[in-house]
Design a protein around this motif. Structure first.
Motif, mmCIF file in Angstrom:
data_model
loop_
_atom_site.group_PDB
_atom_site.id
_atom_site.type_symbol
_atom_site.label_atom_id
_atom_site.label_comp_id
_atom_site.label_asym_id
_atom_site.label_seq_id
_atom_site.Cartn_x
_atom_site.Cartn_y
_atom_site.Cartn_z
ATOM 1 N N LYS A 9 0.823 -1.214 0.000
ATOM 2 C CA LYS A 9 0.000 0.000 0.000
ATOM 3 C C LYS A 9 0.857 1.264 0.000
ATOM 4 C CE LYS A 9 -3.745 2.016 2.718
ATOM 5 N NZ LYS A 9 -4.401 2.011 4.022
ATOM 6 N N TRP A 10 2.029 1.189 0.639
ATOM 7 C CA TRP A 10 2.854 2.399 0.762
ATOM 8 C C TRP A 10 4.059 2.400 -0.165
ATOM 9 C CZ3 TRP A 10 -0.403 5.363 2.579
ATOM 10 C CH2 TRP A 10 -1.237 5.003 3.628
ATOM 11 N N CYS A 11 4.245 1.335 -0.939
ATOM 12 C CA CYS A 11 5.409 1.299 -1.833
ATOM 13 C C CYS A 11 5.168 2.234 -3.016
ATOM 14 C CB CYS A 11 5.672 -0.122 -2.325
ATOM 15 S SG CYS A 11 7.082 -0.217 -3.455
ATOM 16 N N LEU A 12 6.087 3.182 -3.218
ATOM 17 C CA LEU A 12 5.922 4.210 -4.247
ATOM 18 C C LEU A 12 6.517 3.795 -5.578
ATOM 19 C CD1 LEU A 12 7.154 7.197 -2.089
ATOM 20 C CD2 LEU A 12 4.830 6.319 -2.299
ATOM 21 N N GLY A 13 7.264 2.689 -5.578
ATOM 22 C CA GLY A 13 7.954 2.315 -6.802
ATOM 23 C C GLY A 13 9.081 3.269 -7.140
ATOM 24 N N CYS A 14 9.726 3.830 -6.134
ATOM 25 C CA CYS A 14 10.816 4.778 -6.404
ATOM 26 C C CYS A 14 12.117 4.044 -6.703
ATOM 27 C CB CYS A 14 11.005 5.746 -5.236
ATOM 28 S SG CYS A 14 11.680 5.004 -3.734
ATOM 29 N N LEU A 16 14.430 3.199 -4.763
ATOM 30 C CA LEU A 16 15.592 3.604 -3.966
ATOM 31 C C LEU A 16 16.203 2.410 -3.235
ATOM 32 C CD1 LEU A 16 14.739 7.044 -2.325
ATOM 33 C CD2 LEU A 16 16.706 6.521 -3.762
ATOM 34 N N PRO A 134 11.737 5.746 1.775
ATOM 35 C CA PRO A 134 11.229 7.075 2.140
ATOM 36 C C PRO A 134 9.801 7.069 2.675
ATOM 37 C CG PRO A 134 11.252 6.835 -0.241
ATOM 38 C CD PRO A 134 11.906 5.602 0.321
ATOM 39 N N ASN A 135 9.075 5.969 2.498
ATOM 40 C CA ASN A 135 7.673 5.979 2.915
ATOM 41 C C ASN A 135 7.366 4.871 3.919
ATOM 42 O OD1 ASN A 135 5.281 7.457 2.619
ATOM 43 N ND2 ASN A 135 4.391 5.917 1.250
ATOM 44 N N ALA A 136 8.405 4.319 4.531
ATOM 45 C CA ALA A 136 8.250 3.245 5.508
ATOM 46 C C ALA A 136 7.419 2.083 4.956
ATOM 47 C CB ALA A 136 7.654 3.754 6.817
ATOM 48 N N ALA A 137 7.553 1.845 3.639
ATOM 49 C CA ALA A 137 6.827 0.726 3.030
ATOM 50 C C ALA A 137 7.539 -0.588 3.313
ATOM 51 C CB ALA A 137 6.717 0.942 1.520
#
Lengths: 144, 501
Positions: A9-14, A16, A134-137
């Motif tokens: 839900k919180w993974c941004l696909g960045c 990093l 960065p999003n605690a995913a």
């Protein structure tokens, strides 16, 4: 045992996490110096499909097929963590074929495999993908 | 005409010695600034799309990026500045009203920065807040004018409903629609843990957030979006929004693309259709009309909840506040011209309304002079940037402050002031699911709590320095303030002496 889990839900696909993983494998102290101009071989990879993203790395299964299939004993379970002895790996890639998560990949030199060992070789106490998400995913938790 | 309207205001500077072409900047920019020239393995940037939100700068793992103000310049002209020329060019090109977001960024005086706070020396002791009790609790609501007793001499409980806050700060009204679900969740959870309140704004209350009702103020605005009996009873107070500091005298306009399924259900408006809040409440043309709405809302909630009336700080704010205090409202909220917005016409935002410091001082003085200050609590907003501003506002006469921009900054906002585009890279002022998920409320609510706790500590330190151990003793205590560099008239309106006096 604490394992790496990904809250999709919180993974941004960045992506990093992939770069921090690759950086950790080097002996350099500066990421730009370590990775500039290089193809990276991370042990975590982000799967993307449209708006859905999630990072995948070794699940450290209780009954790992990779360890069962390893013909040289390079893969073993130590304190619940699936560890790899690259010196003993002959690069037969049986583990790559048997891992249902696609979490094992050929190492950069192509002669052995590589896999996530939860950054046990670092002194951070927490895997770098978790620390730098960065999003605690990506979290490092004991979920039993 | 020329190929471009004008050279971009901001430039993306990439340090190629540090760029590892990880493409995080490209993936994280909703404005499409960055792209990768794959055959050369090099990143490119289109400066003209950059809003300077700092997302790429802060996610770049090698710190290879920065955004700089362009040094491209028009011929020096102190009358026709770059901003004036560029805005005119946009209008000549589009024929549209200019839109802006967040608070007025222009160079008006900031009176908070011209007020300094007192401290105790020798003749009265200062207090160490780490060793001695320090009271920051605040009750908002009308206070009874006198003690009443029944025929047997027992004290009658004639206290109207109050809001109890652990510190004199609340999160101001920001609607679900203008900000995201995750931003609302962060605010609601932080308010609940801190023992303060957040405000729904005019977009209704998402069904998931009814459980935070004990820390919620529900708003009723001119569009009446999402207002029904359960909504009114869900919160701890009801706020009637008459005006907003960023755009006094005009209504609101939430574009249809932000009215996605959940927002539409919460607002009770059709999906994809623009939600327009009229400039006035069509049933309020006088204080008497306002009074009718105040009492309608009190009836609907069985007189159990205080009613707040929020107005923008305008020229005759003191007289208006006096009227509101007599209308039956329990709390007056005044929003200064620095207050934020998700979208407002630029000319309105930058030119209409007055500074909150002056509005607050004149309202507090007027209500005191008329002997009705106890009938209402006064909450101010629009330009509170630090705990020092909070202390100064309370010393000028406020009971409490609302924080909007400060709260959003804690959640990741970098004041790029492009909320109206709906493509907030920090997941705040957007309804695009890909962007909304960038704000993880588990992180967001903790950052809000950190901020509020830090400010509370600082407030206690400043109060201790003044030898004051309770917010109540600071309230309206203008002797604790002095002006620096202010003229006689400004000092008179603020009701403070000049430094050295």
């Amino acid at each position: 045992m604490k394992r790496v889990y990904v809250n999709e839900k919180w993974c941004l696909g960045c992506h990093l996490c992939e770069y921090y993983c690759a950086f950790t494998q080097t002996d350099k102290t500066d990421m730009a110096y370590a990775l500039r101009g290089r193809k990276i071989f991370p042990m975590i990879s982000v799967e993307d499909s449209g708006a859905v993203h999630f990072a995948v790395n070794c699940r450290h299964c209780a009954e790992p097929l990779c360890v069962k299939g390893c013909i040289t004993g390079a893969l073993s379970i130590q304190d619940g963590v699936v560890r790899l002895d690259q010196e003993r790996c002959i690069g037969c890639f049986t583990c790559i074929l048997s891992c249902p998560y696609g979490a094992i990949s050929p190492a950069e030199d192509g002669h052995a495999v590589q896999k996530c060992e939860l950054c046990l070789s670092t002194n951070e106490g927490v895997p770098q993908c978790v620390k730098n998400c960065p999003n605690a995913a990506i979290v490092f938790e004991d979920r039993g | 005409m020329a190929a471009f309207d004008f050279y971009p205001d901001y430039e993306v500077v990439r340090n190629l010695d540090r760029c590892i072409v990880c493409r995080v900047c490209e993936r994280q920019c909703a404005n499409g600034v960055h792209s990768c020239l794959e055959e050369k393995n090099v990143m490119l940037a289109d400066d003209s799309q950059c809003v300077d939100c700092q997302r790429c700068v802060l996610l770049c793992p090698t710190r290879a990026l920065k955004i700089v103000k362009s040094d491209n310049t028009y011929k020096q002209n102190d009358n026709w500045g770059k901003k004036a020329i560029n805005e005119l060019i946009i209008q000549a090109s589009t024929g549209s009203v200019l839109l802006s977001s967040m608070g007025n960024p222009e160079t008006y005086p900031i009176y908070f920065d011209k007020l300094v706070i007192n401290a105790s020396q020798v003749t009265n002791p200062s207090i160490d807040p780490l060793r001695e009790p320090m009271e920051t609790r605040v009750y908002l609501g009308a206070k009874p004018a006198a003690v009443e007793r029944d025929d047997r001499g027992r004290i009658k409980n004639n206290l109207p409903p109050q809001l109890k806050l652990s510190m004199p700060m609340m999160f101001s009204a920001m609607s679900y629609g203008s900000i995201s679900y995750n931003a609302h969740e962060s605010l609601a959870r932080a308010a609940a843990e801190l023992g303060i309140y957040y405000n729904t704004g005019e977009g209704g209350l998402h069904e998931d957030f009814y459980r935070y009702g004990a820390n919620t103020i529900v708003q009723v605005a001119s569009g009446r979006f999402g207002v029904h009996k359960d909504y009114l009873n869900a919160g701890s107070a009801i706020e009637i929004k008459m005006g907003q500091g960023a755009k006094p005298g005009i209504g609101g306009h939430l574009p249809g693309r932000k009215i996605v399924a959940d927002v539409s259900r919460t607002r009770m408006t059709p999906e994809g259709a623009d939600a327009i809040s009229p400039a006035p409440h069509h049933d309020i043309y006088s204080i008497e009309d306002l009074s009718q709405l105040v009492y309608s809302l009190k009836e609907a909630t069985e007189y159990k909840k205080p009613v707040i009336v929020k107005i923008a700080a305008v020229h005759n704010v003191a007289a208006i506040a006096s009227g509101i205090a007599r209308s039956g409202a329990d709390i007056i909220s005044i929003d200064g011209f620095r207050g934020g917005t998700g979208a407002a016409p630029t000319r309105i935002r930058d030119n209409v309304g007055i500074p909150i410091e002056l509005a607050l001082a004149s309202v507090d003085s007027r209500l005191r002079n008329e002997g009705i200050r106890d009938r209402v609590s006064v909450v101010v907003s629009g330009g509170i940037r630090s705990s020092a501003d909070v202390v100064k506002a309370i010393a000028l006469g406020a009971d409490c402050v609302y924080l909007g921009t400060a709260a959003l900054l804690a959640l990741g906002c970098h004041l790029c002031r492009a909320c109206q585009a709906g493509k907030c890279n920090w997941g705040i002022a957007t309804q695009e699911l890909e962007l909304v998920k960038r704000l993880n409320p588990d992180i967001g609510y903790k950052r809000l709590i950190n901020l509020m706790r830090a400010w509370k500590h600082e407030i206690e330190e400043m109060m201790g320095g003044m030898g004051i151990n309770s917010i109540e003793s600071l309230k309206g205590n203008r002797l604790m303030l002095r002006g620096v560099g202010l003229n006689e008239k400004e000092l008179e309106v603020l009701g403070v002496k000049h430094a050295g006096q």
